[in-house]
Write an enzyme that holds these catalytic residues in place. Structure first.
Site, PDB file in Angstrom:
ATOM      1  N   ASP A 145      41.501  48.463  31.357  1.00 26.93           N
ATOM      2  CA  ASP A 145      42.364  49.036  32.383  1.00 26.93           C
ATOM      3  C   ASP A 145      41.481  49.539  33.510  1.00 26.93           C
ATOM      4  O   ASP A 145      40.341  49.953  33.273  1.00 26.93           O
ATOM      5  CB  ASP A 145      43.186  50.201  31.814  1.00 26.93           C
ATOM      6  N   ASP A 159      49.586  44.735  32.778  1.00 28.38           N
ATOM      7  CA  ASP A 159      50.590  45.784  32.608  1.00 28.38           C
ATOM      8  C   ASP A 159      51.586  45.765  33.761  1.00 28.38           C
ATOM      9  O   ASP A 159      52.801  45.900  33.551  1.00 28.38           O
ATOM     10  CB  ASP A 159      49.932  47.165  32.539  1.00 28.38           C
TER      11      ASP A 159
END
Length: 186
Positions: A145, A159
Site C-alpha cells: 500500500d 483497492d
C-alpha cells in the site's frame, strides 16, 4: 423443403421459434471487462513495483502537504490493517471473487457492468498477486500500500479499483440494470 428445414432445425420465415443457442440482443461485453481488468491490474502492478523500488525504506513523499502522502506500507491484513492473522482467508476470498466474475462474464451484455466487473477483477488480481508472490510467503504475502491520505487508511490502486467497481455495482443495482443488459423496476 419446409418440412426438411423444420426437421434439421432451421426456422422458417415468420417462425417465432428461436434456436436454443440464441443470445440476448446486443454484443457480449467480455472484451471491455478484460481491457478494464488488464489496465487496472497493470497500473496496480506498475505502481507497486515503483513503490518497492523507489519508496520502500525511504521517508514518505508529501504530495499535498500533510493531506496526501506516498508512503510504502506492507499490509498483511485487509482494509485499515484489520485481520492480519487472516491473510490466507483474504487470498481465498480474492480467488473466489475472480472465479465468480469469470463465470458471470458468460452472461455479460451490459457495458457499465463490464466496467464494474473489470475494475473488481483487476483489483482482486492485483492484491492476489501480492498475497501469492510477496513475503513472508505464498498465500501469506503482504499487500503493498502507498497512497496515504491524512486520517485515513493507506491503500493502493487495486483497492481503489475494487471500491470503484463495488460502488458502480451498487449504483447499477439501484438503477435496475442487470449484467445481461435487462432493466427491471422493483
Amino acid at each position: 423443403m419446409a418440412e426438411a428445414e423444420r426437421i434439421i432445425g432451421t426456422p422458417e420465415v415468420g417462425d417465432d421459434a428461436q434456436p436454443e443457442s440464441a443470445e440476448p440482443k446486443g454484443r457480449r461485453r467480455i472484451a471491455a471487462l478484460i481491457v478494464v481488468a488488464v489496465l487496472a491490474y497493470l497500473l496496480d502492478l506498475g505502481t507497486k513495483m515503483l513503490v518497492v523500488a523507489k519508496l520502500e525504506h525511504q521517508p514518505p513523499i508529501e504530495i499535498i502537504g500533510d493531506l496526501l502522502k506516498f508512503e510504502a506500507v506492507r499490509n498483511p491484513g485487509a482494509a485499515f490493517g484489520f485481520g492480519e492473522a487472516f491473510t490466507v482467508i483474504f487470498t481465498v476470498i480474492a480467488a473466489a471473487v475472480i472465479v465468480v466474475i469469470v463465470r458471470l462474464a458468460r452472461k455479460l451484455y451490459s457495458l457499465p457492468w463490464a466496467i464494474a466487473l473489470g475494475l473488481l477483477l483487476g483489483g482482486a488480481l492485483g492484491n492476489l498477486t501480492d498475497r501469492i508472490f510477496r513475503s513472508p510467503g505464498v498465500f501469506r504475502g503482504a499487500v503493498v500500500d502507498f497512497i496515504a491520505p491524512a486520517h485515513f487508511a493507506v491503500f493502493n490502486i487495486a483497492d481503489s479499483a475494487i471500491v470503484c467497481g463495488g460502488i458502480l455495482i451498487v449504483l447499477l443495482s439501484f438503477k435496475g440494470l442487470d449484467p445481461d443488459g435487462t432493466v427491471h423496476k422493483d
